[in-house]
Design a protein around this motif. Structure first.
Motif, PDB file in Angstrom:
ATOM      1  N   TRP A 170       0.504  -1.114   0.095  1.00 27.47           N
ATOM      2  CA  TRP A 170      -0.021   0.253  -0.188  1.00 27.47           C
ATOM      3  C   TRP A 170       1.128   1.492  -0.206  1.00 27.47           C
ATOM      4  O   TRP A 170       0.906   2.489  -0.750  1.00 27.47           O
ATOM      5  CB  TRP A 170      -0.668  -0.190   1.236  1.00 27.47           C
ATOM      6  CG  TRP A 170      -2.410   0.849   1.008  1.00 27.47           C
ATOM      7  CD1 TRP A 170      -2.617   1.848   0.369  1.00 27.47           C
ATOM      8  CD2 TRP A 170      -3.274   0.142   1.826  1.00 27.47           C
ATOM      9  NE1 TRP A 170      -3.510   2.327   0.626  1.00 27.47           N
ATOM     10  CE2 TRP A 170      -4.297   1.333   1.374  1.00 27.47           C
ATOM     11  CE3 TRP A 170      -3.830  -0.525   3.046  1.00 27.47           C
ATOM     12  CZ2 TRP A 170      -5.258   1.846   1.837  1.00 27.47           C
ATOM     13  CZ3 TRP A 170      -5.003   0.419   3.590  1.00 27.47           C
ATOM     14  CH2 TRP A 170      -6.021   0.669   3.612  1.00 27.47           C
ATOM     15  N   TYR A 171       2.019   1.248   1.118  1.00 24.74           N
ATOM     16  CA  TYR A 171       2.359   2.261   1.099  1.00 24.74           C
ATOM     17  C   TYR A 171       4.029   2.298  -0.434  1.00 24.74           C
ATOM     18  O   TYR A 171       4.498   3.457  -0.604  1.00 24.74           O
ATOM     19  CB  TYR A 171       3.567   2.631   2.369  1.00 24.74           C
ATOM     20  CG  TYR A 171       3.850   3.543   2.333  1.00 24.74           C
ATOM     21  CD1 TYR A 171       3.391   5.170   2.975  1.00 24.74           C
ATOM     22  CD2 TYR A 171       5.372   4.293   2.874  1.00 24.74           C
ATOM     23  CE1 TYR A 171       3.641   6.434   3.478  1.00 24.74           C
ATOM     24  CE2 TYR A 171       5.871   5.622   3.234  1.00 24.74           C
ATOM     25  CZ  TYR A 171       5.374   6.348   3.240  1.00 24.74           C
ATOM     26  OH  TYR A 171       5.936   7.572   3.872  1.00 24.74           O
ATOM     27  N   GLY A 172       4.415   1.167  -0.858  1.00 22.73           N
ATOM     28  CA  GLY A 172       4.436   1.943  -1.888  1.00 22.73           C
ATOM     29  C   GLY A 172       4.514   2.407  -3.207  1.00 22.73           C
ATOM     30  O   GLY A 172       5.068   2.682  -3.495  1.00 22.73           O
ATOM     31  N   TRP A 173       3.445   2.484  -3.206  1.00 24.72           N
ATOM     32  CA  TRP A 173       2.449   3.369  -3.827  1.00 24.72           C
ATOM     33  C   TRP A 173       3.219   4.897  -4.351  1.00 24.72           C
ATOM     34  O   TRP A 173       3.539   5.552  -5.109  1.00 24.72           O
ATOM     35  CB  TRP A 173       1.569   3.900  -4.718  1.00 24.72           C
ATOM     36  CG  TRP A 173       0.751   1.991  -5.286  1.00 24.72           C
ATOM     37  CD1 TRP A 173       0.234   1.320  -4.259  1.00 24.72           C
ATOM     38  CD2 TRP A 173       0.769   1.708  -6.063  1.00 24.72           C
ATOM     39  NE1 TRP A 173      -0.648   0.089  -5.056  1.00 24.72           N
ATOM     40  CE2 TRP A 173      -0.093   0.322  -5.610  1.00 24.72           C
ATOM     41  CE3 TRP A 173       1.134   2.753  -7.589  1.00 24.72           C
ATOM     42  CZ2 TRP A 173      -0.039  -0.175  -7.560  1.00 24.72           C
ATOM     43  CZ3 TRP A 173       0.735   1.662  -8.910  1.00 24.72           C
ATOM     44  CH2 TRP A 173       0.359   0.607  -8.497  1.00 24.72           C
ATOM     45  N   THR A 228       4.395   7.750  -6.469  1.00 21.45           N
ATOM     46  CA  THR A 228       3.542   8.893  -6.523  1.00 21.45           C
ATOM     47  C   THR A 228       2.508   9.250  -4.756  1.00 21.45           C
ATOM     48  O   THR A 228       3.678   9.185  -4.613  1.00 21.45           O
ATOM     49  CB  THR A 228       1.912   8.423  -7.602  1.00 21.45           C
ATOM     50  OG1 THR A 228       1.222   7.158  -6.449  1.00 21.45           O
ATOM     51  CG2 THR A 228       2.560   7.054  -8.766  1.00 21.45           C
ATOM     52  N   GLU A 229       2.306  10.505  -6.143  1.00 25.17           N
ATOM     53  CA  GLU A 229       1.570  11.672  -4.762  1.00 25.17           C
ATOM     54  C   GLU A 229       0.099  10.886  -3.924  1.00 25.17           C
ATOM     55  O   GLU A 229      -0.211  10.507  -4.661  1.00 25.17           O
ATOM     56  CB  GLU A 229       1.382  13.210  -5.445  1.00 25.17           C
ATOM     57  CG  GLU A 229       3.129  13.972  -5.917  1.00 25.17           C
ATOM     58  CD  GLU A 229       3.517  13.712  -4.549  1.00 25.17           C
ATOM     59  OE1 GLU A 229       3.401  14.377  -3.137  1.00 25.17           O
ATOM     60  OE2 GLU A 229       5.606  13.932  -4.480  1.00 25.17           O
ATOM     61  N   VAL A 230       0.212  10.832  -3.184  1.00 28.73           N
ATOM     62  CA  VAL A 230      -0.931  10.303  -2.003  1.00 28.73           C
ATOM     63  C   VAL A 230      -1.733  11.321  -1.589  1.00 28.73           C
ATOM     64  O   VAL A 230      -0.788  12.626  -0.412  1.00 28.73           O
ATOM     65  CB  VAL A 230      -1.165   9.169  -1.717  1.00 28.73           C
ATOM     66  CG1 VAL A 230      -0.615   7.798  -2.055  1.00 28.73           C
ATOM     67  CG2 VAL A 230       0.186   9.317   0.076  1.00 28.73           C
ATOM     68  N   CYS A 231      -3.122  11.634  -1.421  1.00 25.27           N
ATOM     69  CA  CYS A 231      -3.401  12.252  -0.006  1.00 25.27           C
ATOM     70  C   CYS A 231      -4.039  12.487   1.571  1.00 25.27           C
ATOM     71  O   CYS A 231      -3.776  11.156   1.111  1.00 25.27           O
ATOM     72  CB  CYS A 231      -4.997  12.700  -1.167  1.00 25.27           C
ATOM     73  SG  CYS A 231      -6.466  11.087  -0.740  1.00 25.27           S
ATOM     74  N   ILE A 238      -3.810   4.595   5.904  1.00 21.76           N
ATOM     75  CA  ILE A 238      -1.804   3.624   6.079  1.00 21.76           C
ATOM     76  C   ILE A 238      -1.641   3.459   6.715  1.00 21.76           C
ATOM     77  O   ILE A 238      -0.899   3.255   7.641  1.00 21.76           O
ATOM     78  CB  ILE A 238      -1.375   4.145   4.882  1.00 21.76           C
ATOM     79  CG1 ILE A 238      -1.311   4.438   3.331  1.00 21.76           C
ATOM     80  CG2 ILE A 238       0.039   3.744   5.087  1.00 21.76           C
ATOM     81  CD1 ILE A 238      -1.062   4.472   2.401  1.00 21.76           C
ATOM     82  N   VAL A 239      -1.878   4.619   8.194  1.00 22.08           N
ATOM     83  CA  VAL A 239      -1.191   4.978   9.683  1.00 22.08           C
ATOM     84  C   VAL A 239      -1.968   3.758  10.260  1.00 22.08           C
ATOM     85  O   VAL A 239      -2.049   3.994  11.269  1.00 22.08           O
ATOM     86  CB  VAL A 239      -0.990   6.381   9.983  1.00 22.08           C
ATOM     87  CG1 VAL A 239      -1.223   7.132  11.238  1.00 22.08           C
ATOM     88  CG2 VAL A 239      -0.291   6.917   9.260  1.00 22.08           C
TER      89      VAL A 239
END
Length: 401
Positions: A170-173, A228-231, A238-239
């Protein structure tokens, strides 16, 4: 002659009116009785009577009423204990058993004031208390705790690995380089929770959770990441996944500490030979510590590999050399060609250690010292290593240091 009759509520002494008619007619009269004060006293007395031991109250009662007489007993072991401790002559024969049967059927008429409404609730209450007492002090209860603990730990390991893998993907993006830099799942989750967006890495201090080299590498990778950027909404989810991984790891660590302490108390020799996790898995697979102690060394060696064993026997292939015991540290130290020999030796010593834990009176784990030294000596001989001081003496015999 006096007859001692035990009930859930009282100890009763009956006097035989005519000893010459014992073989024909049961004729007795009540001489004395001692009533239990509460259920605790009755439970303690009954527990001792089951083990053929006279309680303190029974000894006082017999001292007061049985001076210089013969005492008829239904329990020969209890009669022998009374005769040895109180010096009261006890007798047990067929006539006494017939007399006991008559007293049992006519007990309510023989003891004034004791009716069915009193005896039935006392008997039922005492039986329930005895059942709870046996369950409370059952040794199998500890085995159940160990089995549940190791099963829960295995489930936690699976869930923790799945959650950590999901977090990495998930965080790998957003920051794909982080998964290669931080291999440990817990460290990865703590770092993601602290950093959130990778742009925050440059101004954060990670010295509390990682080494300086890793921190420098992480900050350099964050500046040149291809992710990539995430909002902010994605980062919040994710947290929460990080919190779940950290909480599962904390629960797993607490469960391991509990399992370690219980294994050292229940099976210290087994724990010292194969470790807490392998020992607990062997107990869980066998069903209980007592069931594991009844298994021979050859069965202990392949516990956990039953499917492979039956498949090899059916297809006439080589049978497996080890099962759950493969994960023990001694087998891990051996080379591939010697793992089978060490596993066979370790299984034999493990069977002895388990029997000492299950059937031994004291919880002494000194037997593992000798067995461990012998196994280390055998491993070194197989590997062709130089013998150390703690492994053996100059003559090749194990020596305890």
């Amino acid at each position: 002659m006096l007859v001692l009759f035990e009930t859930p509520a009282v100890f009763a002494l009956f006097k035989v009116l005519d000893e010459g008619k014992l073989s024909k007619v049961e004729v007795v009269t009540l001489k004395a009785f001692s009533k239990s004060e509460n259920i605790t006293e009755a439970l303690a007395a009954t527990t001792l009577l089951i083990d053929s031991k006279p309680s303190k109250g029974l000894r006082k009662f017999l001292h007061a009423h049985c001076e210089g007489v013969t005492l008829a007993m239904a329990d020969t072991k209890l009669g022998k204990a009374i005769q040895d401790k109180l010096k009261i002559e006890c007798v047990h024969n067929n006539a006494v058993m017939e007399l006991m049967r008559g007293v049992r059927h006519q007990l309510i008429e023989l003891i004034a004031g004791l009716g069915p409404q009193d005896l039935a609730p006392m008997t039922l209450g005492l039986s329930h208390s005895m059942s709870r007492h046996k369950l409370k002090f059952s040794p199998d209860k500890v085995d159940i705790m160990l089995i549940q603990a190791i099963g829960n730990m295995d489930d936690l390991d699976k869930e923790l690995n799945i959650s950590a893998m999901r977090l990495r993907e998930w965080y790998g993006w957003h920051f794909p380089e982080l998964a290669k830099i931080l291999q440990a799942n817990i460290l990865h989750a703590k770092t993601v929770k602290m950093m959130r967006d990778r742009t925050n890495a440059a101004k954060l201090d990670f010295s509390e959770i990682m080494l300086e080299e890793l921190e420098i590498e992480l900050k350099e990778a964050a500046m040149t990441s291809m992710g990539t950027e995430v909002c902010e909404l994605d980062l919040n989810i994710i947290v929460e996944q990080c919190d779940q991984v950290i909480s599962l790891a904390k629960l797993r660590a607490e469960l391991y500490d509990y399992l370690k302490s219980r294994m050292n108390a229940v099976a210290p020799n087994l724990t010292a030979l194969v470790g807490e996790l392998v020992g607990a898995r062997l107990i869980a697979h066998a069903g209980s510590l007592m069931d594991l102690a009844k298994q021979p060394g050859s069965t202990t060696q392949i516990l956990g590999a039953e499917k492979a064993l039956f498949r090899a026997l059916k297809q006439k292939h080589a049978t497996p050399k080890y099962g759950l015991i493969y994960h023990a540290s001694l087998i891990g130290q051996a080379s591939a060609k010697h793992k089978g020999k060490i596993s066979r030796s370790l299984a034999a010593k493990t069977a002895l250690a388990v029997r000492c834990d299950a059937f031994g009176d004291d919880q002494d784990n000194s037997i593992w010292l000798e067995n461990r030294a012998k196994l280390e000596l055998r491993l070194m001989n197989l590997e062709g290593r130089k013998l150390g001081r703690s492994a053996g003496s100059a003559k090749g015999k194990p020596r305890m240091e």
